[in-house]
Design an enzyme around this catalytic site. Sequence first.
Site, short mmCIF file in Angstrom:
data_model
loop_
_atom_site.label_atom_id
_atom_site.label_comp_id
_atom_site.label_asym_id
_atom_site.label_seq_id
_atom_site.Cartn_x
_atom_site.Cartn_y
_atom_site.Cartn_z
N GLY A 1 0.84 -1.20 0.00
CA GLY A 1 0.00 0.00 0.00
C GLY A 1 0.87 1.24 0.00
CB SER B 1 5.81 -4.16 -2.75
OG SER B 1 4.79 -4.25 -1.79
N1 LIG Z 1 10.52 8.33 -3.03
C1 LIG Z 1 9.94 7.60 -2.08
N2 LIG Z 1 8.83 6.88 -2.36
C2 LIG Z 1 8.23 6.14 -1.40
N3 LIG Z 1 8.69 6.05 -0.12
C3 LIG Z 1 9.79 6.74 0.21
C4 LIG Z 1 10.45 7.55 -0.75
N4 LIG Z 1 11.52 8.14 -0.13
C5 LIG Z 1 11.53 7.72 1.14
N5 LIG Z 1 10.49 6.88 1.35
C6 LIG Z 1 10.28 6.18 2.63
O1 LIG Z 1 10.65 4.83 2.37
C7 LIG Z 1 9.63 3.93 2.80
C8 LIG Z 1 9.30 2.92 1.69
O2 LIG Z 1 10.26 1.94 1.61
P1 LIG Z 1 9.92 0.58 0.87
O3 LIG Z 1 11.15 -0.24 0.92
O4 LIG Z 1 8.69 0.02 1.44
O5 LIG Z 1 9.63 1.08 -0.62
S1 LIG Z 1 9.50 0.22 -1.96
O6 LIG Z 1 8.71 -0.97 -1.64
O7 LIG Z 1 10.83 -0.14 -2.42
O8 LIG Z 1 8.84 1.11 -2.93
C9 LIG Z 1 8.42 4.76 3.06
O9 LIG Z 1 7.92 4.22 4.27
P2 LIG Z 1 6.35 3.99 4.55
O10 LIG Z 1 5.81 5.35 4.77
O11 LIG Z 1 6.37 3.16 5.80
O12 LIG Z 1 5.73 3.28 3.38
C10 LIG Z 1 8.90 6.18 3.19
O13 LIG Z 1 9.03 6.52 4.55
#
Ligand SMILES: Nc1ncnc2c1ncn2[C@@H]1O[C@H](COP(=O)(O)OS(=O)(=O)O)[C@@H](OP(=O)(O)O)[C@H]1O
Length: 228
Positions: free
Chosen positions: A58, A132
Site C-alpha cells: 500500500g 512494493s
Molecule cells: N521516493 C519515495 N517513495 C516512497 N517512499 C519513500 C520515498 N523516499 C523515502 N520513502 C520512505 O521509504 C519507505 C518505503 O520503503 P519501501 O522499501 O517500502 O519502498 S518500496 O517498496 O521499495 O517502494 C516509506 O515508508 P512507509 O511510509 O512506511 O511506506 C517512506 O518513509
Amino acid sequence: MGAEGLRAGTEMVVEEKASEMSSTVPKSSNIFWHDCAVGKADRQKLLKQKGCVVWITGLSGSGKSTLACTLGRELHTRGKLAYVLDGDNLRHGLNKDLGFKAEDRVENIRRVGEVAKLFADAGLVCIASLISPYRRDREACRALLSDGSFVEVFLNMSLELCEARDPKGLYKLARAGKIKGFTGIDDPYEAPLNCEIEIKEVDGVCPTPSDTAGQVVTYLAEKGFLHE
Ligand SMILES: Nc1ncnc2c1ncn2[C@@H]1O[C@H](COP(=O)(O)OS(=O)(=O)O)[C@@H](OP(=O)(O)O)[C@H]1O
Ligand SMILES: Nc1ncnc2c1ncn2[C@@H]1O[C@H](COP(=O)(O)OP(=O)(O)O)[C@@H](O)[C@H]1O
C-alpha cells in the site's frame, strides 16, 4: 554405479532442487545444492504452525507498519512465531545500498521476497510490509512460495487519506518538489488485481489495525497456517 554415474545423478537432483528453490538462474557456476536432514516439515511440526508470507502492500502512510506490528503481536499472543520485515527498517541494513529509482525498488522487493521465503521455510509467519509498488515484483515474490502460502494484503487507502496522515512529512516534501519520485505523487503505485485480503475505508473510515489484524489471523487460521 561408477563415480562418474553417481556424480551425474547427484548433479541432476541438485539442479532440480535448486530450480525448485530459486527464482532466477544463478550467475555462478559450479554451485551445488546441499540438503539438510531436518526439513521444513520437521520445523513446522516443532512450531505447530505452517510457514507462510503475509505481504502487506500500500501507499506510504496507508498503515502497513502499524498492521504488521499489530498482527505480529496478535500472533505472538496466540503462541505463533512471526517475524516482521519492514521496508523502512530493512533500508537501514540489508537494503541500505538501494534508493527509490525503479530498478532499486525492483531489487528491494526481490531481496525481501527471497528473505521472506527463507523465513517461511524456517516455519514462521513472515510479515513483509513494503510499499512494493510494482505488480510484477509482488507477483514474482508470490511465485517463490508454494501454492497458497503467499497472502497478499492490500491496504487500499486513498492518497488523500495517506497524505492527510503524512506522519513523516514526506508527502509535504514531495508536493514541494523536495523529494522526487515519491510513490503516489510522481511515481506509480500499481494496485493488486487478485489479492487475498483488501482493506478499504468504509464511509471514509478506516478499519482499526486491531480489526484488520483479526481479519488476517482468521484467514490464516482458516487456511490451516496456525496449526501443524
Ligand atoms: N521516493 C519515495 N517513495 C516512497 N517512499 C519513500 C520515498 N523516499 C523515502 N520513502 C520512505 O521509504 C519507505 C518505503 O520503503 P519501501 O522499501 O517500502 O519502498 S518500496 O517498496 O521499495 O517502494 C516509506 O515508508 P512507509 O511510509 O512506511 O511506506 C517512506 O518513509
Ligand atoms: N487503521 C488505522 N486507522 C487510523 N490510523 C492509522 C491506522 N493504521 C495506521 N494509522 C496511522 O497512520 C499513520 C501511518 O501508519 P504507518 O503504519 O506508519 O503506515 P505505512 O507503514 O504504510 O507508512 C500512523 O500515524 C499510524 O498511527
